[in-house]
Design a protein around this motif. Structure first.
Motif, short mmCIF file in Angstrom:
data_model
loop_
_atom_site.label_atom_id
_atom_site.label_comp_id
_atom_site.label_asym_id
_atom_site.label_seq_id
_atom_site.Cartn_x
_atom_site.Cartn_y
_atom_site.Cartn_z
N LYS A 1 1.17 -1.51 -0.21
CA LYS A 1 -0.19 -0.11 0.32
C LYS A 1 0.78 1.04 0.01
N GLU A 2 1.89 1.19 0.83
CA GLU A 2 2.78 2.38 0.57
C GLU A 2 3.63 2.79 -0.07
N ALA B 1 2.90 1.98 -3.51
CA ALA B 1 1.60 2.46 -4.73
C ALA B 1 1.05 3.81 -4.35
N GLU B 2 1.71 4.00 -3.12
CA GLU B 2 0.47 5.20 -2.80
C GLU B 2 2.25 6.36 -3.40
N ALA B 3 3.54 5.53 -2.85
CA ALA B 3 4.72 6.50 -3.27
C ALA B 3 4.69 7.01 -4.63
N ALA C 1 2.44 6.80 -7.01
CA ALA C 1 0.69 6.99 -7.42
C ALA C 1 -0.09 5.80 -8.45
N THR D 1 -1.81 2.06 -8.83
CA THR D 1 -3.04 1.50 -8.43
C THR D 1 -3.11 -0.80 -8.61
N GLY E 1 -2.55 -5.26 -0.15
CA GLY E 1 -1.89 -4.06 0.32
C GLY E 1 -0.77 -4.22 1.37
N ILE F 1 0.90 -3.90 -9.37
CA ILE F 1 0.44 -2.30 -8.81
C ILE F 1 0.61 -2.12 -10.33
N TYR G 1 11.14 8.85 -3.04
CA TYR G 1 10.60 8.45 -1.55
C TYR G 1 10.53 7.24 -1.02
#
Length: 511
Positions: A13-14, A16-18, A20, A22, A28, A92, A107
């Motif tokens: 999850k981290e 994927a957020e870093a 952008a 999905t 996750g 991802i 990141y």
């Protein structure tokens, strides 16, 4: 060497957020502890990043990566869940896998508040990085670039090797095209930077040395006020930067409290030096330190001597560099070549920035030994071989010749030189100029390999027909000739661009 990265765990999850991205399938909360672009060399817990190259799209190797231990992958091919996807694995979805890798590297780098020293230059990045690290290792745990991981793919992978046990990092940053250094700088965010020289490597793409300088100096774009830029004062284009920085400081001192108001005016009166607007802004806030053998340099070498494979010099410092501490210190290196004197000087300068006195840092330099194919001196049957086969540029070839000249108790000096690539329309002139340079040295024989390197032999012959020259089209032809020629007491230099594989010549005689 494994390409997977040992890192502090990140959740899917981290990640994927870093970047952008999905998450198409998978958990996750799963943790990732390695990142690799090689589907064959993976450790358990790896994220596989398929890079799309000119000839190969590594998305084709995603199934192999999962078979070889990957837990997750980036993908720009899969936009939604499809039948060919292994539903038990994490996919991802990202817009561009290379950009996602770079975003992840950025990141992850930002999770660590440790100083990073960026190293760039046309020649000698790796040796400089190794010597700076050797000096810093006298006091700190140092992360340093491994192998050739200095590119848009390699640098973010290197950032992903950081962990909280490191005190400092020395990171090589290479570029071959416009815009590349700015990307690398954004990822690594160095707080200090070294520029070794401005040569003609990659001039085929960048066209002029001034363009190369402008591109390389983007290394300071992440600087905070007071950050330090170290430049070689013996390089003509870098000495212009150094001289301008001194003139700027004089103007600022004269302006007193209104210095900040004057910055804009200064940037409009920078003379003929072309820098990007972002670099200019950082330049005015930075401390520029010169190293070399010129009297004006902040860190300079005097009384340079070589004996029995060692180089000796006296360190001199300007008053601005706290000349009472370390000034006049005798430095000893177990390597030859003026380029290594420059490397030692900047290693001492960087060490002092991080509070290591010269008396301590010089011990690290004394223990430094070249890494494979980067100037190692090997001996077999009383023949001494300088294995500098990893890569080549016109400037580094000349440096290699200087090391050959400095070797003692040699009866014949033979230079074995292959094509220098990526010189574009300047290739003929650059090779020819190396030849005319050699013609003025005490070299006995020159053996060239490749179409372009033959112009080195032409340059030698046009200037000095007393030097024997032989030109071959392949390493095998050169090896066959040399096998019947080399004898005890010979000293040879082996050098060429990486894809010329001149290490084959070294192996033919060593193994």
């Amino acid at each position: 060497m494994k390409e997977d990265n040992h890192m502090e765990a990140l959740t899917i999850k981290e990640i994927a957020e870093a970047v952008a991205g999905t998450i198409l399938t998978g958990d996750g909360n799963m943790q990732i502890t390695n990142v690799s672009t090689n589907s064959k060399k993976l450790e358990a817990g790896s994220l596989f990043v398929p890079i799309i190259g000119e000839k190969v799209d590594a998305h084709d190797f995603i199934p192999d990566a999962f078979e070889n231990g990957a837990r997750a992958c980036f993908t720009s091919r899969h936009k939604e869940v499809t039948k060919d996807m292994n539903q038990a694995m994490v996919y991802i979805c990202v817009k561009d896998t290379l950009e996602a890798l770079q975003a992840l590297g950025t990141y992850y780098r930002n999770k660590f508040n440790i100083p990073i020293i960026g190293i760039t230059g046309s020649v000698g990045k790796t040796t400089t990085k190794e010597m700076v690290a050797a000096a810093l290792e006298t006091r700190y745990k140092v992360l340093k670039t491994e192998g050739n991981m200095n590119s848009q793919v390699g640098l973010p992978l290197m950032m992903l090797r950081l962990d909280s046990s490191y005190d400092i990092a020395v990171i090589e940053m290479g570029m071959s095209e416009f815009g590349e250094m700015a990307k690398l700088t954004n990822i690594a965010q160095p707080e200090a930077a070294v520029v070794t020289n401005i040569g003609v490597s990659h001039i085929g793409q960048l066209k002029t040395r001034e363009n190369i300088r402008k591109e390389k100096l983007n290394i300071i774009n992440s600087f905070q006020p007071g950050s330090a830029l170290f430049v070689n004062g013996n390089d003509d284009l870098l000495s212009e930067i150094y001289t301008e920085s001194k003139a700027l400081q004089t103007r600022k001192d004269a302006a007193g409290n209104s210095a900040e108001e004057k910055d804009k005016e200064y940037s409009q009166n920078f003379g003929t030096i072309d820098l990007s607007s972002e670099t200019l802004e950082k330049f005015y806030q930075s401390k520029v330190v010169g190293f070399g053998i010129e009297d004006t340099c902040d860190y300079r070498a005097e009384n340079i001597k070589t004996s029995e494979g060692k180089t000796y010099f006296t360190l001199r410092k300007t008053k601005a560099q706290n000349a009472t501490d370390g000034d006049g210190e005798e430095i000893v290196l177990q390597v030859l070549g003026i380029h290594n004197v420059y490397n030692a000087l900047v290693a001492l300068a960087v060490s002092e920035l991080y509070h290591i006195p010269v008396s301590v840092a010089k011990e690290g330099l004394y223990n430094y030994q070249p890494i494979a194919m980067r100037g190692q001196i090997k001996e077999i049957n009383q023949i001494r071989i300088i294995d500098d086969s990893y890569n080549a540029s016109p400037d580094s070839m000349k440096s290699g010749i200087q090391v050959l000249l400095e070797m003692e108790n040699i009866s014949r000096r033979i230079a074995i030189l292959a094509d220098i690539l990526e010189l574009g329309e300047l290739s003929y002139q650059c090779h020819y100029d190396v030849g005319t340079y050699i013609a003025e040295q005490k070299i006995d024989e020159v053996v060239t390999i490749g179409k372009e390197a033959a112009y080195i032999a032409k340059g030698v012959q046009d200037k000095n027909s007393g030097i024997v020259t032989h030109s071959f089209s392949s390493n095998q032809e050169a090896i066959q000739y040399l096998e019947g020629q080399l004898k005890a007491g010979d000293g040879i230099l082996v050098k060429g661009s990486r894809s010329m594989r001149t290490d084959e010549i070294v192996k033919a005689f060593i193994e």
